[in-house]
Scaffold this active site. Sequence first.
Site, PDB file in Angstrom:
ATOM      1  N   ALA A 234       1.550   3.667  -6.017  1.00 32.71           N
ATOM      2  CA  ALA A 234       1.588   5.301  -5.840  1.00 32.71           C
ATOM      3  C   ALA A 234       1.949   5.265  -4.807  1.00 32.71           C
ATOM      4  O   ALA A 234       2.381   6.585  -3.955  1.00 32.71           O
ATOM      5  CB  ALA A 234       0.159   5.576  -6.583  1.00 32.71           C
ATOM      6  N   ALA A 235       1.396   4.927  -3.160  1.00 35.81           N
ATOM      7  CA  ALA A 235       1.051   4.672  -1.868  1.00 35.81           C
ATOM      8  C   ALA A 235       3.166   5.431  -1.090  1.00 35.81           C
ATOM      9  O   ALA A 235       3.342   4.716  -1.964  1.00 35.81           O
ATOM     10  CB  ALA A 235       0.432   4.212  -0.804  1.00 35.81           C
ATOM     11  N   PRO A 236       2.688   5.777  -0.540  1.00 34.62           N
ATOM     12  CA  PRO A 236       2.365   7.644  -0.264  1.00 34.62           C
ATOM     13  C   PRO A 236       1.576   8.526  -0.332  1.00 34.62           C
ATOM     14  O   PRO A 236       1.780   9.945  -0.183  1.00 34.62           O
ATOM     15  CB  PRO A 236       2.992   7.708   1.247  1.00 34.62           C
ATOM     16  CG  PRO A 236       4.305   7.592   1.077  1.00 34.62           C
ATOM     17  CD  PRO A 236       4.660   6.512   0.071  1.00 34.62           C
ATOM     18  N   ASP A 257      -2.389   0.708  -5.184  1.00 33.86           N
ATOM     19  CA  ASP A 257      -1.575   0.152  -4.131  1.00 33.86           C
ATOM     20  C   ASP A 257      -1.964  -0.771  -3.483  1.00 33.86           C
ATOM     21  O   ASP A 257      -3.186  -1.312  -3.436  1.00 33.86           O
ATOM     22  CB  ASP A 257      -0.565   1.192  -2.932  1.00 33.86           C
ATOM     23  CG  ASP A 257       0.308   0.919  -2.659  1.00 33.86           C
ATOM     24  OD1 ASP A 257       1.618   1.805  -3.143  1.00 33.86           O
ATOM     25  OD2 ASP A 257       0.855   0.221  -1.966  1.00 33.86           O
ATOM     26  N   ARG A 262      -1.555   2.345   3.622  1.00 31.73           N
ATOM     27  CA  ARG A 262      -0.191   3.130   3.100  1.00 31.73           C
ATOM     28  C   ARG A 262      -0.884   4.155   2.150  1.00 31.73           C
ATOM     29  O   ARG A 262      -1.183   5.659   2.004  1.00 31.73           O
ATOM     30  CB  ARG A 262       0.886   2.518   1.858  1.00 31.73           C
ATOM     31  CG  ARG A 262       1.888   2.093   3.000  1.00 31.73           C
ATOM     32  CD  ARG A 262       3.330   1.592   2.046  1.00 31.73           C
ATOM     33  NE  ARG A 262       3.834   1.695   1.139  1.00 31.73           N
ATOM     34  CZ  ARG A 262       5.035   2.590   1.284  1.00 31.73           C
ATOM     35  NH1 ARG A 262       5.922   2.437   2.404  1.00 31.73           N
ATOM     36  NH2 ARG A 262       5.311   3.530   0.012  1.00 31.73           N
ATOM     37  N   CYS A 359      14.465   3.595  -5.266  1.00 35.59           N
ATOM     38  CA  CYS A 359      15.514   4.093  -4.475  1.00 35.59           C
ATOM     39  C   CYS A 359      16.569   2.754  -4.121  1.00 35.59           C
ATOM     40  O   CYS A 359      17.307   2.537  -3.218  1.00 35.59           O
ATOM     41  CB  CYS A 359      14.927   4.528  -3.417  1.00 35.59           C
ATOM     42  SG  CYS A 359      13.397   3.641  -1.625  1.00 35.59           S
TER      43      CYS A 359
HETATM   44  C1  SAM Z   1       8.843   2.389  -3.668  1.00 36.97           C
HETATM   45  S1  SAM Z   1       7.000   2.865  -3.120  1.00 36.97           S
HETATM   46  C2  SAM Z   1       6.270   3.966  -3.718  1.00 36.97           C
HETATM   47  C3  SAM Z   1       6.147   5.112  -3.462  1.00 36.97           C
HETATM   48  C4  SAM Z   1       5.103   5.833  -4.036  1.00 36.97           C
HETATM   49  N1  SAM Z   1       5.596   6.167  -5.458  1.00 36.97           N
HETATM   50  C5  SAM Z   1       5.447   7.634  -3.924  1.00 36.97           C
HETATM   51  O1  SAM Z   1       6.692   8.202  -4.258  1.00 36.97           O
HETATM   52  O2  SAM Z   1       5.399   8.338  -2.729  1.00 36.97           O
HETATM   53  C6  SAM Z   1       6.040   1.207  -3.801  1.00 36.97           C
HETATM   54  C7  SAM Z   1       4.537   0.507  -3.222  1.00 36.97           C
HETATM   55  O3  SAM Z   1       4.000  -0.286  -3.818  1.00 36.97           O
HETATM   56  C8  SAM Z   1       3.926  -0.980  -3.294  1.00 36.97           C
HETATM   57  N2  SAM Z   1       3.586  -1.782  -4.758  1.00 36.97           N
HETATM   58  C9  SAM Z   1       3.763  -3.494  -4.492  1.00 36.97           C
HETATM   59  N3  SAM Z   1       3.711  -4.653  -5.117  1.00 36.97           N
HETATM   60  C10 SAM Z   1       2.950  -3.451  -5.626  1.00 36.97           C
HETATM   61  C11 SAM Z   1       1.019  -4.019  -6.725  1.00 36.97           C
HETATM   62  N4  SAM Z   1       1.465  -5.570  -7.284  1.00 36.97           N
HETATM   63  N5  SAM Z   1       1.154  -3.726  -7.298  1.00 36.97           N
HETATM   64  C12 SAM Z   1       0.680  -2.076  -6.719  1.00 36.97           C
HETATM   65  N6  SAM Z   1       0.980  -1.608  -5.644  1.00 36.97           N
HETATM   66  C13 SAM Z   1       2.546  -2.203  -5.152  1.00 36.97           C
HETATM   67  C14 SAM Z   1       3.566  -0.810  -2.036  1.00 36.97           C
HETATM   68  O4  SAM Z   1       2.972  -1.392  -0.783  1.00 36.97           O
HETATM   69  C15 SAM Z   1       4.846   0.394  -1.985  1.00 36.97           C
HETATM   70  O5  SAM Z   1       3.829   1.092  -1.400  1.00 36.97           O
END
Ligand code: SAM
Length: 466
Positions: A234-236, A257, A262, A359
């Site tokens: 979810a983050a940010p 997350d 983040r 992305c």
């Molecule tokens: C593309 S970003 C998400 C952006 C967010 N959806 C937004 O629109 O603001 C991917 C995120 O996945 C998190 N992440 C990576 N592996 C993860 C896991 N196994 N479980 C939960 N979060 C994870 C990362 O820390 C990162 O913040």
Amino acid sequence: MAGLYQTAAGLLERAQRRQGAVKSLVYNSKYANIKQLYALVCETLRYSDILQEIISSSKLLKEEKKLKMNLAKVLVYDLLFGKGLKGSGGWKATLQKHHARLQAELARLKIRRKVSRNEDLLAPVAKTAEALLPRYARVNTLKTSTDDVIDYFKRQGYTYLGQASSVQELGHLSGKQFLTDCHVPELLVFSPRTDFHKDFLYRSGHIILQDKASSLPAFLLDPPSGSHVIDACAAPGNKTSHLAAILKNTGKIFAFDLDTKRLATMSTLLLRAGVTCHEMANQDFLQVEPCDPKYMNVTHILLDPSCSGSGIVDRLNHLTNDEKSSCEERLQALAGFQQKMLSHALSFPAVQRVVYSTCSLHQQENEAVVKDALERNGTFRLVNVLPSWTHRGLDTFSGAVCTLRASPAETFTNGFFVALLERKSEGEECRETFSTSCNSVEVELPYKLAAPSTKHKKRKVNMVSH
Ligand SMILES: C[S@@+](CC[C@H](N)C(=O)[O-])C[C@H]1O[C@@H](n2cnc3c(N)ncnc32)[C@H](O)[C@@H]1O
């Protein structure tokens, strides 16, 4: 001030090693003047190839043995293209000794390329991709309405051109013109380089500065008010706040997350956006137990996992192209992780719809992940989303046409991929046992695509089952 150049050079190094998106690397650097640092890093990246050529032809690194390429790039950028070197002594004094020679190399380069302005030295992709992208502002309907925001901007001297009738119109905005998007009704579109970071509406969470492509996942998932939704990565929190707006702050969003920093940023963003229906957890989504009674009513999942980010325009990937081999390895690792995440999302017992987005421009992270998930899980199929959207998934398997791609040149957005998976009805599953793989079935499209008065309207489209 030496800290600025050393910090910027360190970030370039990390970006080349693909340790994160430039923006997050800068924001996580804790440097006092983030704006100044971000501008320096981005501009150095934009001029990276030019800087490298000037530095090599001037033999700067041979004469200054302690100076490394990335530090040289940020220093030479500020000396030749920026507002001049900041601070005193140290590298500033060293670079001043070479100023005349560096300037002469820049002049020679311009003559060779038959250009007069620095800007014209930039490769078309670095120049145009950025210049093409409109500024998108999503109206946060938890705090205000689209009409009120349109009136606000009109009062600020902007000219409202109504709702765009095609994607092409988004690419023709100039000056203070703005439009409502042709797909996402709460999205306003302004001309490139419009900056709202200081605007009251942005600071108060009334508008969210979010690229159009990144607003598609929540829009397409379209959970009804009161639903239980998981935002798996979810983050940010941009998509979480969009989901909350669609849910009208009813129901529940379980937002996970792994990254604590983040998540902290996300807390601030959600507070500013007035989101109250969420529960945030610093937890690995893969460790979230689908059969936990807490999640038994989860019907919608938004999965936007970490990816290579190759579609993000301001990441200027050409800088890291020399790392092709590690890139292949990294892509494989990312794809493996994404496949696990998508399979995990599909394993929640009550889930009806899962939207998967990245992305990334790489087929391995996009169509291949979706194909793998559908092959492993026969109870889901793809929804043919936004049939009028011309940029579709790469034709690598029979249902790929149901997925969407986005790019600066074709959709005036960052590069993006979105797929919407939906659980088949029981009858449908049975029918399929005896039928061919291509069926015509009723699918629900988000209300924004249907007649204005109906929230969900059934439309008959060709669906491919897997
Ligand atoms: C593309 S970003 C998400 C952006 C967010 N959806 C937004 O629109 O603001 C991917 C995120 O996945 C998190 N992440 C990576 N592996 C993860 C896991 N196994 N479980 C939960 N979060 C994870 C990362 O820390 C990162 O913040």
